[in-house]
Write an enzyme that holds these catalytic residues in place. Sequence first.
Site, PDB file in Angstrom:
ATOM      1  N   ASP A  13      24.055  -8.949 -63.879  1.00  0.00           N
ATOM      2  CA  ASP A  13      24.185  -8.705 -65.321  1.00  0.00           C
ATOM      3  C   ASP A  13      25.563  -8.342 -65.862  1.00  0.00           C
ATOM      4  O   ASP A  13      25.674  -7.480 -66.756  1.00  0.00           O
ATOM      5  CB  ASP A  13      23.208  -7.598 -65.753  1.00  0.00           C
ATOM      6  CG  ASP A  13      21.782  -7.847 -65.325  1.00  0.00           C
ATOM      7  OD1 ASP A  13      21.443  -8.987 -64.987  1.00  0.00           O
ATOM      8  OD2 ASP A  13      20.994  -6.883 -65.338  1.00  0.00           O
ATOM      9  N   LYS A  76      16.625 -12.989 -66.382  1.00  0.00           N
ATOM     10  CA  LYS A  76      15.568 -12.036 -66.088  1.00  0.00           C
ATOM     11  C   LYS A  76      15.308 -11.167 -67.306  1.00  0.00           C
ATOM     12  O   LYS A  76      16.190 -10.994 -68.156  1.00  0.00           O
ATOM     13  CB  LYS A  76      15.914 -11.179 -64.868  1.00  0.00           C
ATOM     14  CG  LYS A  76      17.126 -10.272 -65.030  1.00  0.00           C
ATOM     15  CD  LYS A  76      17.415  -9.536 -63.727  1.00  0.00           C
ATOM     16  CE  LYS A  76      18.528  -8.539 -63.860  1.00  0.00           C
ATOM     17  NZ  LYS A  76      18.261  -7.397 -64.725  1.00  0.00           N
ATOM     18  N   CYS A 109      19.863  -1.474 -63.782  1.00  0.00           N
ATOM     19  CA  CYS A 109      19.537  -2.774 -63.183  1.00  0.00           C
ATOM     20  C   CYS A 109      19.959  -2.881 -61.719  1.00  0.00           C
ATOM     21  O   CYS A 109      19.220  -3.410 -60.893  1.00  0.00           O
ATOM     22  CB  CYS A 109      20.132  -3.906 -64.006  1.00  0.00           C
ATOM     23  SG  CYS A 109      19.408  -4.031 -65.658  1.00  0.00           S
TER      24      CYS A 109
END
Length: 180
Positions: A13, A76, A109
């Site tokens: 990310d 995601k 995350c």
Amino acid sequence: MLNPQESVLIIVDVQGKLAKMMRNAQALEDNISTLIEAATLFNIPILWLEQLPDKLGATSDKLREQLVAAHQPIAKAHFSAWHAPEFRAALTATARNNVLLAGIETHICVYQTCRDLLSNQYQVHVIADAVSSRTAENRSLGIEMMLQHGALLNNTESLLFELQQEAKGERFKALLKLIK
């Protein structure tokens, strides 16, 4: 010792405005960039994740340019990549058990992905100088939480030399250029 034939690099990310808000954002991007180049030298597969890319934006330009020729991002919605079937399939397809983990945010995350990987019998190596959060405290806590659950800690330069194991050959010369 880490072995390139058993390792996979996972980048979590590093996207849009959020990536620019990370503590030491430039150093983070530089270290992840070095990891991408090193993974290519060692033929280590790279799995590249994006959290809700339609809302958070694409991966930072520099990293995207390095990755896009040979890899596609895996989108995601969950904080942990483990909940994305495409990610699990891609990870399983590598047939590798040592995860080199980098990305943002360390305490959300990256942490949740690490926990799920550990729960599914992967050995996770958190690359400390290639993970970040918006605050130093959250980054440190995220790393500490991962270590408490069994992750191992490494840094970019140590990792490169651990994978290389000897100071000779063309790949060694290329690695020296990456860290200078």
